[in-house]
Design a protein around this motif. Structure first.
Motif, PDB file in Angstrom:
ATOM      1  N   UNK B  49      14.528   0.448   9.982  1.00  0.00           N
ATOM      2  CA  UNK B  49      13.362   1.323  10.161  1.00  0.00           C
ATOM      3  C   UNK B  49      12.102   0.626   9.654  1.00  0.00           C
ATOM      4  N   UNK B  50      12.230   0.006   8.479  1.00  0.00           N
ATOM      5  CA  UNK B  50      11.069  -0.678   7.904  1.00  0.00           C
ATOM      6  C   UNK B  50      10.614  -1.804   8.824  1.00  0.00           C
ATOM      7  N   UNK B  51      11.573  -2.519   9.411  1.00  0.00           N
ATOM      8  CA  UNK B  51      11.230  -3.631  10.297  1.00  0.00           C
ATOM      9  C   UNK B  51      10.440  -3.128  11.511  1.00  0.00           C
ATOM     10  N   UNK B  52      10.954  -2.057  12.102  1.00  0.00           N
ATOM     11  CA  UNK B  52      10.291  -1.513  13.283  1.00  0.00           C
ATOM     12  C   UNK B  52       8.867  -1.063  12.938  1.00  0.00           C
ATOM     13  N   UNK B  53       8.752  -0.313  11.839  1.00  0.00           N
ATOM     14  CA  UNK B  53       7.437   0.184  11.458  1.00  0.00           C
ATOM     15  C   UNK B  53       6.496  -0.944  11.075  1.00  0.00           C
ATOM     16  N   UNK B  69       3.416   0.174   2.325  1.00  0.00           N
ATOM     17  CA  UNK B  69       3.604   1.545   1.854  1.00  0.00           C
ATOM     18  C   UNK B  69       4.146   2.432   2.976  1.00  0.00           C
ATOM     19  N   UNK B  70       3.518   2.358   4.148  1.00  0.00           N
ATOM     20  CA  UNK B  70       3.935   3.236   5.244  1.00  0.00           C
ATOM     21  C   UNK B  70       5.338   2.887   5.747  1.00  0.00           C
ATOM     22  N   UNK B  71       5.634   1.587   5.839  1.00  0.00           N
ATOM     23  CA  UNK B  71       6.957   1.190   6.315  1.00  0.00           C
ATOM     24  C   UNK B  71       8.036   1.633   5.338  1.00  0.00           C
ATOM     25  N   UNK B  72       7.770   1.489   4.038  1.00  0.00           N
ATOM     26  CA  UNK B  72       8.757   1.928   3.041  1.00  0.00           C
ATOM     27  C   UNK B  72       8.955   3.433   3.128  1.00  0.00           C
ATOM     28  N   UNK B  73       7.848   4.132   3.255  1.00  0.00           N
ATOM     29  CA  UNK B  73       7.912   5.589   3.344  1.00  0.00           C
ATOM     30  C   UNK B  73       8.741   6.015   4.560  1.00  0.00           C
ATOM     31  N   UNK B  74       8.479   5.356   5.689  1.00  0.00           N
ATOM     32  CA  UNK B  74       9.226   5.679   6.902  1.00  0.00           C
ATOM     33  C   UNK B  74      10.712   5.414   6.693  1.00  0.00           C
TER      34      UNK B  74
END
Ligand code: ATP
Ligand code: MG
Lengths: 235, 300
Positions: B49-53, B69-74
């Protein structure tokens, strides 16, 4: 207030409660006596929703409560002191009492009730920061009852509160049961091996054999009943 | 001496990542006595998920910090949703079944999720960008510790402090402990046990996802199989520390990380697993319940 109508409960395929009928009115102390394995604990667990009843009906203050989740049943005001006390071993005495008040939100009154408990059982106050698992049998029973009181129940279910306790403590615990019945109008449903003690504290009683109610009468009449005296009072 | 210090810090970094994943194993075990074999896959899904975001957000022109921050949150949100769903469909229906049934169900879930990601993505390793910038202040100490290591250490210790606070002082935390100690009694005081179990899965999954993001960014590549490897290590850490015990999982993970770090540093990286599992066997011989595990007689 509480009414069991033709209740049948099973463990797997084994039927334990057979066409059970029990009625309890507000403010009463009712006792249920019977031999080992008669189904007393199962009766309480069925009321609390931990053992599902397969047929029949249980109502409490006008609400149908069989098929209700156990935590919902607690929220209606039914608390149980289960067989074997079941103190949370790795919670402190304070935390155990707190768990009793789990569904309450009136913090101020919780504090007050805790003081009330510590008045009733000063020993618990001394042990307040100790783990539940380190308490003696008597202290555990006091804590188990206190934990149930912390919920401010309308109906208190007690499963053999005298088991394994010294006579002095047993008397103290029965005094307290009578006290909260009178002071707080708490209705009490009391399961006991010690039939003599239970019938002296109760207004009415039920006798259970093999999952059936075989007798129900006022406590006085049961105390003087020949069969009861022979079977449960050892006279 | 500096080399020694480097190995210690490297070991602690590794250990704290193991800890993030081990916590999920130990919390779930503590509350429903299930080894959640699908937990490693939740971690892997977090990394994906983090990779995609990261790719999408970078394309959209977000700055570095916002991307991290946003990728981790996602990742955290996505993995939590997976953890929650896995529990609801694979374990909850088996709550009253024998203990082996949910175990098999967990293995099935693990295989399913691996293959799902394999089919939906690819079997190849995908490069994972290094999300953590090189800090200026770290330059003089670069031979001892790197910027990613610092970030990992700070993030994991913060997460663990928050978790400790939650478990010790909040109402939910108390309900979790009570449920772990005596589930039926917890019901009798009014705890909605199913909800507590769900919360446990969500917290465990969130921590694992965080671990997934941190390590993927540190190592630089991911594939569908990373959850299995990390899962085994984290599970080992949980057993080492005493499964069911939260401080035990953290301690076990740090011991495991340090052991591997020293084995790699002084012997060879080929032997890190030999030392890690040798240690596990050794500790279990002398302390069968793990370092902080307690042998409890459980009433049903
Ligand atoms: N979990 C269970 N699974 C299967 N059978 C059970 C279970 N619990 C109780 N029983 C059976 O149900 C019957 C009634 O048990 P219960 O515990 O209600 O008796 P009791 O009247 O409380 O006895 P005691 O005075 O010994 O506490 C017993 O025959 C018992 O073996
Ligand atoms: Mg019983």
């Amino acid at each position: 207030m509480l009414r069991l109508k033709n209740v049948n409960s099973f463990y797997g395929n084994i039927q334990v409660l057979k066409n059970l009928n029990i009625e309890i009115s507000r403010g009463e102390i009712i006792t249920l006596i019977g031999a080992n394995g008669a189904g007393k604990t199962t009766t309480l667990m069925t009321i609390s929703g931990l053992v599902p009843s397969r047929s029949g009906e249980i109502t409490f203050m006008g609400k149908t409560i069989h098929n209700m989740r156990p935590d919902r049943i607690v929220s209606l005001g039914i608390s149980q002191v289960p067989e074997g006390r079941r103190i949370f071993p790795y919670l402190t005495v304070l935390e155990n009492l707190d768990m009793g008040a789990f569904l309450r939100t009136d913090r101020k009154n919780i504090k007050k009730d805790m003081e009330y408990i510590f008045d009733l059982f000063p020993i618990l106050s001394q042990r307040r920061n100790q783990f539940g698992g380190t308490l003696s049998g008597g202290e555990r029973q006091m804590l188990a009852i206190s934990r149930a009181i912390m919920a401010r129940p309308v109906l208190l279910l007690l499963d053999e509160p005298s088991l394994g306790l010294a006579p002095l403590i047993v008397r103290q615990i029965f005094e307290i049961i009578k006290k909260i019945n009178i002071e707080n109008q708490t209705t009490v449903f009391l399961v006991e091996q010690n039939a003599n003690l239970a019938l002296k504290a109760a207004h009415r009683g039920y006798v259970m054999e093999n999952g059936r109610i075989t007798l129900s009468d006022s406590a006085e009449n049961l105390l003087s009943n020949e069969n009861v005296r022979k079977a449960y009072l050892g006279l | 001496m500096e080399y020694f210090l480097e190995l210690i810090l490297g070991g602690l970094t590794r250990g704290s990542i193991y800890a993030l994943i081990a916590l999920g194993y130990t919390m779930v075990y503590g509350i429903i006595q299930l080894i959640n074999f699908a937990h490693g896959e939740i971690y892997m899904i977090g990394a994906f998920t983090a990779l995609i975001f990261t790719s999408v957000l970078t394309l959209l022109g977000f700055n570095e910090i916002a991307v991290i921050v946003l990728a981790s949150l996602a990742a955290v949100i996505y993995s939590s949703a997976y953890g929650y769903t896995v529990e609801k469909i694979a374990y909850m229906p088996l709550r009253r079944a024998s203990r082996l049934s949910p175990l098999i169900s967990a293995i099935g879930m693990s295989i399913f999720l691996q293959n799902y990601v394999l089919l939906a993505q690819t079997s190849d390793f995908l490069p994972f960008p290094n999300l953590i910038p090189e800090f200026e202040f770290i330059k003089p100490y670069r031979h001892i510790i790197s910027s990613p290591e610092i970030v990992i250490l700070i993030t994991t210790s913060t997460a663990m402090i928050l978790l400790t606070f939650l478990i010790k002082f909040t109402r939910t935390g108390k309900a979790m402990r009570a449920t772990a100690q005596d589930r039926n009694m917890a019901m009798l005081v009014g705890v909605n046990v199913n909800r507590v179990i769900s919360i446990t899965f969500v917290i465990g999954s969130a921590l694992a996802a965080l671990g997934g993001v941190l390590i993927a960014s540190h190592v630089g590549q991911i594939n569908f199989y990373i959850g299995f490897v990390a899962g085994i290590k984290a599970f080992t850490a949980a057993v080492l520390g005493g499964i069911g015990s939260i401080p035990g999982a953290v301690l076990g993970a740090l011991v495991l990380g340090l052991t591997e770090s020293f084995a790699t540093g002084y012997v060879s990286s080929d032997y890190e697993d030999v030392f890690a599992f040798g240690l596990l066997v050794l500790i279990l011989i002398f302390k069968p319940a793990g370092i902080l595990g307690r042998v409890t007689a459980r009433k049903v």
